[in-house]
Write a protein that holds these residues in place. Sequence first.
Motif, PDB file in Angstrom:
ATOM      1  N   ALA A   1       0.808  -1.217   0.000  1.00 22.03           N
ATOM      2  CA  ALA A   1       0.000   0.000   0.000  1.00 22.03           C
ATOM      3  C   ALA A   1       0.840   1.266   0.000  1.00 22.03           C
ATOM      4  N   ALA A   2       2.091   1.177   0.517  1.00 15.45           N
ATOM      5  CA  ALA A   2       2.961   2.353   0.590  1.00 15.45           C
ATOM      6  C   ALA A   2       3.669   2.645  -0.733  1.00 15.45           C
ATOM      7  N   TYR A   3       3.588   1.689  -1.693  1.00 15.86           N
ATOM      8  CA  TYR A   3       4.293   1.860  -2.958  1.00 15.86           C
ATOM      9  C   TYR A   3       3.328   1.645  -4.139  1.00 15.86           C
ATOM     10  N   PRO A   4       2.317   2.492  -4.246  1.00 15.14           N
ATOM     11  CA  PRO A   4       1.311   2.294  -5.303  1.00 15.14           C
ATOM     12  C   PRO A   4       1.902   2.370  -6.707  1.00 15.14           C
ATOM     13  N   HIS A   5       3.012   3.098  -6.890  1.00 12.62           N
ATOM     14  CA  HIS A   5       3.592   3.242  -8.215  1.00 12.62           C
ATOM     15  C   HIS A   5       4.209   1.946  -8.724  1.00 12.62           C
ATOM     16  N   LEU A   6       4.423   0.987  -7.810  1.00 20.62           N
ATOM     17  CA  LEU A   6       4.987  -0.294  -8.208  1.00 20.62           C
ATOM     18  C   LEU A   6       3.902  -1.358  -8.428  1.00 20.62           C
ATOM     19  N   ALA A   7       2.635  -0.967  -8.259  1.00 22.21           N
ATOM     20  CA  ALA A   7       1.518  -1.901  -8.420  1.00 22.21           C
ATOM     21  C   ALA A   7       0.557  -1.373  -9.484  1.00 22.21           C
ATOM     22  N   ASN A   8      -0.498  -2.107  -9.708  1.00 18.85           N
ATOM     23  CA  ASN A   8      -1.556  -1.679 -10.633  1.00 18.85           C
ATOM     24  C   ASN A   8      -2.881  -2.072  -9.983  1.00 18.85           C
ATOM     25  N   ASP A   9      -3.515  -1.099  -9.357  1.00 15.98           N
ATOM     26  CA  ASP A   9      -4.616  -1.325  -8.428  1.00 15.98           C
ATOM     27  C   ASP A   9      -5.897  -1.764  -9.146  1.00 15.98           C
ATOM     28  N   ALA A  10      -6.271  -3.034  -8.942  1.00 17.17           N
ATOM     29  CA  ALA A  10      -7.469  -3.571  -9.599  1.00 17.17           C
ATOM     30  C   ALA A  10      -8.742  -2.936  -9.058  1.00 17.17           C
ATOM     31  N   ILE A  11      -8.727  -2.472  -7.813  1.00 12.96           N
ATOM     32  CA  ILE A  11      -9.916  -1.826  -7.244  1.00 12.96           C
ATOM     33  C   ILE A  11     -10.164  -0.473  -7.907  1.00 12.96           C
ATOM     34  N   VAL A  12      -9.107   0.271  -8.147  1.00  2.80           N
ATOM     35  CA  VAL A  12      -9.246   1.555  -8.842  1.00  2.80           C
ATOM     36  C   VAL A  12      -9.776   1.330 -10.258  1.00  2.80           C
ATOM     37  N   ILE A  13      -9.241   0.310 -10.918  1.00  2.00           N
ATOM     38  CA  ILE A  13      -9.711   0.000 -12.274  1.00  2.00           C
ATOM     39  C   ILE A  13     -11.186  -0.395 -12.230  1.00  2.00           C
ATOM     40  N   ALA A  14     -11.564  -1.219 -11.247  1.00  2.00           N
ATOM     41  CA  ALA A  14     -12.959  -1.641 -11.112  1.00  2.00           C
ATOM     42  C   ALA A  14     -13.876  -0.446 -10.877  1.00  2.00           C
ATOM     43  N   ALA A  15     -13.424   0.490 -10.070  1.00  2.00           N
ATOM     44  CA  ALA A  15     -14.234   1.680  -9.795  1.00  2.00           C
ATOM     45  C   ALA A  15     -14.455   2.490 -11.069  1.00  2.00           C
ATOM     46  N   ASN A  16     -13.400   2.639 -11.861  1.00  2.00           N
ATOM     47  CA  ASN A  16     -13.545   3.346 -13.140  1.00  2.00           C
ATOM     48  C   ASN A  16     -14.474   2.601 -14.088  1.00  2.00           C
ATOM     49  N   PHE A  17     -14.338   1.291 -14.101  1.00  2.00           N
ATOM     50  CA  PHE A  17     -15.195   0.481 -14.970  1.00  2.00           C
ATOM     51  C   PHE A  17     -16.663   0.667 -14.592  1.00  2.00           C
ATOM     52  N   ILE A  18     -16.979   0.560 -13.309  1.00  2.00           N
ATOM     53  CA  ILE A  18     -18.365   0.696 -12.854  1.00  2.00           C
ATOM     54  C   ILE A  18     -18.910   2.080 -13.203  1.00  2.00           C
ATOM     55  N   ASN A  19     -18.124   3.116 -12.965  1.00  2.00           N
ATOM     56  CA  ASN A  19     -18.582   4.477 -13.271  1.00  2.00           C
ATOM     57  C   ASN A  19     -18.870   4.659 -14.758  1.00  2.00           C
ATOM     58  N   GLN A  20     -18.011   4.124 -15.592  1.00  2.00           N
ATOM     59  CA  GLN A  20     -18.219   4.283 -17.029  1.00  2.00           C
ATOM     60  C   GLN A  20     -19.420   3.480 -17.522  1.00  2.00           C
ATOM     61  N   VAL A  21     -19.580   2.261 -16.977  1.00  2.00           N
ATOM     62  CA  VAL A  21     -20.696   1.428 -17.411  1.00  2.00           C
ATOM     63  C   VAL A  21     -22.033   2.071 -17.048  1.00  2.00           C
TER      64      VAL A  21
END
Length: 385
Positions: free
Chosen positions: A195-215
């Motif tokens: 959680a302290a190094y978000p730039h080294l990950a690719n957050d599936a929850i953030v992607i899911a949130a964007n997906f839901i909003n767009q749908v």
Amino acid sequence: MTLTSDELIEIRRHLHMIPELAMDEHQTHDYLKQVIASFPQTNLEIKELPELPTALLVLVKGVNPQRNIGYRCDMDALPVDEMNGLSYASKHPHVMHACGHDIHMTVALGILNYFSINQPKDNLVFFFQPAEESKSGGKVAYDLGAFSGQFKVDEFYGLHDNPQLKSGVIGCCNGTLFAGTTEVNIIITGKSGHAAYPHLANDAIVIAANFINQVQTVISRSIDPTKCGVITFGKLQAGVIRNVIAGQARLEGTIRGLTQEMIEFIRQRITEIASGLQKSFNCQITVEYNQGGYFPVENDPTLTKNFIEYMQRQSSVDFVETKPKMTGEDFGYLLNKIPGTMFWLGVESSGALHSHDFLPKENAIKKGADAIVGFLNYRMNMGEK
């Protein structure tokens, strides 16, 4: 003598006590055969499907048949704990006829009983169908060739009980009665991390949130506001602990539309949104669809006009014209292949369909059977094929 109202209610209560889930309706199947065996057999022929062993088809041979008229009722129950405190409550734990298929079957038996005594003009094919609530029993039967040979069906009829209509009321509309439904699953694969190094990950929850909003904009911005569609994601699973960025997310939802074209359009837009987010988030998104047999229940214009006009003319029938509903029904698949009509039978329950306190009024059974017997006799005496 045809079955009395009290005898039909006794049959319904027995069926209510033995609810079974989709493709497991063995006791129900055996009890139906037992009841049907008590009817005059002169003009009856039973057909069973080894590949769909709980299904039951019954042919009533007509005097001078011009057509084969089908009547369908569903048999399965739901995984619901009954809380009605009835003397004839479900004897099967965690299973209940919470959608009223016990009513559907009993009405069908009442109609079949009448025509076993009073030979019809046309051939009648009764289809006691397993697995309406899930597993697309209607589609399975059709794809197995159930409606072939003597059991070919030229036009199909069937009812669904309605707790919001007064007991015994017949409701129908031309066009779509029920929406079609499609299950949709979305699997998002990113990259987990600290959680302290978000730039080294690719957050599936953030992607899911964007997906839901767009749908959610598909309905409000991609569809004519005078037309109907629904997208609901009712389940989201992601993550293992608060301080670990989720590498994967899974969404489960449903698409509903009043036409098959609407469902396919919504599916296309969801696929396009997923494709765009894959590129913008550099992730992988898999989209899975499963419609099975749950096509829109689109009533045939001519047959339904005949049905409505007949019901409106009968002083003994309380008829109302209803509006389309977003609920689903796999009778839609059969109506996609064979012209026909689905209609409502009012059962006036304070508890809703699919609820633990659904409690239909039983005096609707005889009223419904009598109305349909009258219509079928009328239909059989119409000149055109």
